[in-house]
Scaffold this motif. Structure first.
Motif, short mmCIF file in Angstrom:
data_model
loop_
_atom_site.label_atom_id
_atom_site.label_comp_id
_atom_site.label_asym_id
_atom_site.label_seq_id
_atom_site.Cartn_x
_atom_site.Cartn_y
_atom_site.Cartn_z
N MET A 175 15.12 9.55 -22.77
CA MET A 175 15.63 10.31 -21.63
C MET A 175 17.15 10.41 -21.65
O MET A 175 17.73 11.40 -21.24
N GLU A 176 17.77 9.36 -22.19
CA GLU A 176 19.22 9.35 -22.28
C GLU A 176 19.68 10.49 -23.19
O GLU A 176 20.64 11.21 -22.90
N GLU A 197 10.12 22.15 -15.08
CA GLU A 197 11.10 22.79 -15.94
C GLU A 197 12.41 22.85 -15.18
O GLU A 197 12.41 23.10 -13.97
N GLY A 198 13.52 22.59 -15.83
CA GLY A 198 14.79 22.71 -15.14
C GLY A 198 15.92 22.00 -15.87
O GLY A 198 15.75 21.53 -16.98
N LYS A 199 17.09 21.96 -15.19
CA LYS A 199 18.23 21.24 -15.75
C LYS A 199 18.06 19.76 -15.44
O LYS A 199 17.56 19.43 -14.36
N PRO A 200 18.50 18.88 -16.33
CA PRO A 200 18.29 17.44 -16.11
C PRO A 200 18.76 16.97 -14.73
O PRO A 200 18.00 16.31 -14.01
N GLY A 201 19.99 17.34 -14.34
CA GLY A 201 20.54 16.91 -13.05
C GLY A 201 19.70 17.39 -11.88
O GLY A 201 19.41 16.64 -10.94
N HIS A 236 13.26 15.45 -7.84
CA HIS A 236 12.05 14.61 -7.88
C HIS A 236 12.29 13.15 -7.54
O HIS A 236 11.37 12.45 -7.17
N VAL A 237 13.53 12.70 -7.64
CA VAL A 237 13.78 11.28 -7.39
C VAL A 237 14.84 11.06 -6.32
O VAL A 237 14.76 10.12 -5.54
N GLY A 238 15.81 11.94 -6.26
CA GLY A 238 16.93 11.71 -5.34
C GLY A 238 18.10 11.14 -6.09
O GLY A 238 18.17 11.23 -7.32
N LYS A 239 19.04 10.58 -5.33
CA LYS A 239 20.27 10.14 -5.98
C LYS A 239 20.19 8.73 -6.53
O LYS A 239 20.69 8.42 -7.58
N THR A 261 17.83 8.32 -12.76
CA THR A 261 17.96 8.92 -14.09
C THR A 261 16.74 9.80 -14.39
O THR A 261 15.76 9.80 -13.66
N LEU A 262 16.85 10.47 -15.51
CA LEU A 262 15.76 11.33 -15.94
C LEU A 262 14.51 10.49 -16.25
O LEU A 262 13.39 10.94 -16.10
N GLU A 263 14.75 9.24 -16.64
CA GLU A 263 13.63 8.36 -16.93
C GLU A 263 12.77 8.13 -15.68
O GLU A 263 11.55 8.03 -15.76
#
Lengths: 317, 263
Positions: A209-210, A230-234, A240-243, A302-304
Motif C-alpha cells: 500500500m505504501e 476506484e479513485g485517488k489514494p488520498g 472509507h476510513v477518515g483521517k 493509510t491506504l492499508e
C-alpha cells in the motif's frame, strides 16, 4: 540520470486514455478470474491495480499486454484493439513480469541487446540505448556480469531497464518491488518517479500500500475479479476510513462498551480494537486517560486501512 | 517490412533463432566437441573392433565395408539427436525454468514465432553437427562429393521433422523427467532398428514393415544414398515421408505449446 528516451523528438501517445477496458472478462474453465470489469487509465498517469492474492490483478494486466486472451469484453491500448492490433500495441509497451525472466545464458548487456532485437531495434542503436539504460539503473559497472551474479535488487533494475529498451509509451509493472530490501525498493521508486516526469504512463499491480500511495495517481482495488473501489489514494482514505485511526491493544470489556457507545466505526479483532475517526483528539485523550495508559496509539489513516477494511482480514493463500 | 498483427508468423522468428545462436557462440568450443568426437569413437569402435566380426555388408547389390555402412547412418542419427534433444530438454529449460518464452511473449513476438524460432534452431544444431561430422567422415573417404553436399539440406529437413516432434513433446510433458518416455520408447528404438547398424532386411518381415514407419529409417537411407552418390527417384518418397512428419508435428507442436503457455 537521463535514460535517453530517444533524441528528444519523440512524441508520446497523445490520446486521452492509454488503456480502456470495458466489461473485461476472463474465465479459466468455470472459474471467473476477472468478472466484467471496466476501467480507464489516463495518458501520463500511474494507474494502480490493487488486490489480495488471487484477486485477478495479474490476470488483468496479462490481458492488457496481450499475453492472455480475453474471454469477453473489449480492451483498447493506445486506442488500438488488443485482439487485432496486438503487435503494434506490444511494440509500444514495456513489461516487467512478476517472475524473473532474465536470460541466465547471457550477460547484463547482452540481455538488453538480445531483447532489443525482439523489437527489431538495429544493433548500433540497441547498444547505445542499452548502455544509457544501464547507466540510469546504476548497473553500468556490471555490464559484462552474468545475470546469476546479480543481487535481487540489481535483477529487478535490469528487468526494468530491459522493459524500457523500446522507449515504451506505457510501462506495465506486475509487483515491481516484491521481495526487495527497503534500499532497493526506494531506488526502484525513484527511478519510476524519474520516468513519470518524462511523461511515461504506468499501469502497475502491487500489494504494497505504501508503494501504491507513493506512486499511483489513481487506483482500483479489486477482489474476486470485481472492482471494489476506484479513485485517488488520498480520496479513498478520506472516503472509507477518515483521517485517523486509533489502535488499541488488549482492550478491556469496559473500553469495548465505551467505543460502542461513541458510534465511531470500529473493527474488533479480539485482541485489538481499531477505531476509525476524524480529527477527534478528545476521543484519543479520553481512551488513554480513562481506559488504558499503554498499548493505545493514534496514527494517520493509510491506504492499508482502506484495503483491509474493503477486502477483509482473512488470509488469502 | 510491414508486419500486421494478423500475420502470426513473420520473419521475426529469426530473432529467437539469433538469441540461441548468440548463446551457442559463447560456448561453441565445447559445443562442437561432441559432433567431432562422436563419429570418431563410433568409427573406431565399429570399424576396428566390430568389422572383423561382421566382415562386409550387402548394400544395394554391392559389397561394402561395415564402417562405410554405418558412417552415413551416424550422420542420420546425429541429425535426429541434435534437433530432438534441443527442442526437448534445452527448449524445456528455456520455457519452464528460465521463463525465456514468457519474456519473449511480452514483446512483439508471437507464440508461433517463438516456437518456429526454436524448431529452426534445433534444425540448425543438426546442420552444424552434420557439417562437423562430414569433415571427419570425409577424411576417412566415406562420403562421395558433390552428391555428399545433399546431406546439408537433408540435415535441415530431418532437423525440422525431429525438432517439431521434440517440441510437441515439450508441449505435453508434465516435467523434464518425462522426456525419458519418448527417448526410450521412440528415439532409442529408432537408433537401433532404423537400418543404422544393420540392414533392415535382416529383420523378420513384420519388423521390416514396422521399421519402414520410423522416420529415422528414411533419414538414414537418404544419408546413405547421398554419401554413396546413389541418387534415384524412389528417394522422393522418403523425402516426402520426412516432410509429412514436419507438416503434421510442426502445427501440432504450436498447438500444444499454445495450450501450455497461453492461459
Amino acid at each position: 540520470m537521463n535514460p535517453e528516451r530517444g533524441s528528444g523528438t519523440r512524441t508520446y501517445f497523445s490520446g486521452q486514455h492509454i488503456v480502456k477496458a470495458e466489461n473485461l472478462l476472463k474465465k479459466f474453465d468455470d472459474f471467473v478470474a476477472v468478472n466484467r470489469i471496466s476501467f480507464q487509465a489516463k495518458t501520463g498517469e500511474c494507474f494502480g491495480i490493487l488486490g489480495p492474492n488471487g484477486a485477478g490483478k495479474t490476470t488483468t494486466i496479462r490481458m492488457v499486454y496481450g499475453f492472455s486472451p480475453m474471454s469477453g469484453g473489449s480492451l483498447k491500448v493506445f486506442d488500438l484493439d488488443i485482439v487485432t492490433d496486438w503487435r503494434q500495441i506490444k511494440s509500444r509497451i514495456g513489461v516487467c513480469q512478476q517472475e524473473n525472466s532474465l536470460d541466465p545464458d547471457l550477460t547484463v548487456l547482452q540481455n538488453l541487446e538480445v531483447f532489443a532485437r525482439y523489437f527489431n531495434i538495429p544493433q548500433k542503436e540497441a547498444r547505445k540505448k542499452a548502455t544509457g539504460l544501464l547507466d540510469f539503473m546504476a548497473l553500468d559497472h556490471r555490464l559484462n556480469a552474468p545475470v546469476a551474479e546479480l543481487s535481487g535488487g540489481m535483477m529487478r533494475r535490469l528487468v526494468l531497464a530491459r522493459s524500457l529498451i523500446n522507449n515504451p509509451d506505457l510501462l506495465i509493472l506486475d509487483e515491481p518491488t516484491t521481495g526487495l530490501d527497503p534500499q532497493s525498493r526506494h531506488q526502484i521508486w525513484e527511478r519510476l518517479e524519474a520516468l513519470r516526469e518524462q511523461g511515461i504512463s504506468i499501469l502497475m499491480t502491487t500489494h504494497y500500500m505504501e508503494e501504491a500511495s507513493r506512486l499511483c495517481d489513481r487506483l482500483i482495488i479489486i477482489d474476486h475479479g470485481l472492482i471494489l473501489v476506484e479513485g485517488k489514494p488520498g480520496e479513498l482514505i478520506q472516503q472509507h476510513v477518515g483521517k485517523h485511526v486509533i489502535e488499541i491493544a488488549g482492550p478491556t470489556q469496559e473500553l469495548r462498551s465505551f467505543i460502542q457507545s461513541t458510534q465511531f466505526p470500529y473493527e474488533d479483532l479480539g485482541h485489538r480494537l481499531i477505531v476509525y475517526c476524524e480529527e477527534r483528539e478528545d476521543l484519543y485523550q479520553r481512551i488513554t486517560r480513562d481506559f488504558c495508559k499503554e498499548g493505545c496509539l493514534m496514527r494517520m489513516a493509510t491506504l492499508e486501512d482502506v484495503f483491509l477494511k474493503l477486502t477483509g482480514r482473512e488470509l488469502r493463500e | 517490412m510491414i508486419e500486421t498483427s494478423s500475420t502470426r508468423i513473420s520473419r521475426r522468428f529469426l530473432r529467437v533463432w539469433q538469441r540461441n545462436l548468440k548463446v551457442y557462440k559463447k560456448s561453441w568450443k565445447i559445443s562442437f566437441i561432441p559432433p567431432f568426437l562422436e563419429p570418431l569413437f563410433y568409427l573406431i569402435a565399429f570399424g576396428v573392433g566390430m568389422s572383423g566380426l561382421v566382415g562386409e555388408i550387402h548394400h544395394q547389390g554391392s559389397q561394402i565395408s561395415y564402417v562405410s555402412f554405418i558412417a552415413p547412418a551416424l550422420i542420420g542419427v546425429s541429425i535426429m539427436y541434435n534437433s530432438f534433444f534441443e527442442t526437448t530438454y534445452a527448449s524445456f529449460v528455456r520455457m519452464y525454468y528460465q521463463k525465456t518464452f514468457d519474456a519473449m511473449l511480452a514483446t512483439p513476438l508471437s507464440l508461433e514465432e517463438v516456437i518456429t524460432g526454436e524448431i529452426v534452431w534445433g534444425a540448425t544444431k543438426s546442420l552444424i553437427a552434420t557439417v562437423i561430422m562430414m569433415v571427419v567422415i570425409s577424411f576417412f573417404g566415406f562420403i562421395r562429393f558433390p552428391e555428399g553436399f545433399l546431406l546439408l539440406p537433408l540435415a535441415i529437413l530431418g532437423g525440422i521433422a525431429f525438432g517439431s516432434i521434440g517440441m510437441f513433446f515439450s508441449g505435453i510433458v508434465a516435467n523434464i523427467e518425462m522426456f525419458n518416455l519418448p527417448v526410450f520408447l521412440f528415439i532409442t528404438p529408432m537408433f537401433l532398428f532404423s537400418g543404422t547398424f544393420f540392414p533392415i532386411e535382416n529383420l523378420p518381415h513384420w519388423a521390416q514393415q514396422a521399421a519402414l514407419l520410423l522416420p529415422l529409417t528414411h533419414l538414414t537411407s537418404l544419408a546413405r544414398a547421398f554419401s554413396y552418390g546413389q541418387i534415384h527417384l524412389s528417394m522422393l518418397w522418403e523425402i516426402a515421408y520426412l516432410l509429412l512428419f514436419s507438416i503434421i508435428f510442426f502445427p501440432l507442436a504450436i498447438l500444444k505449446m499454445r495450450q501450455r503457455l497461453i492461459k
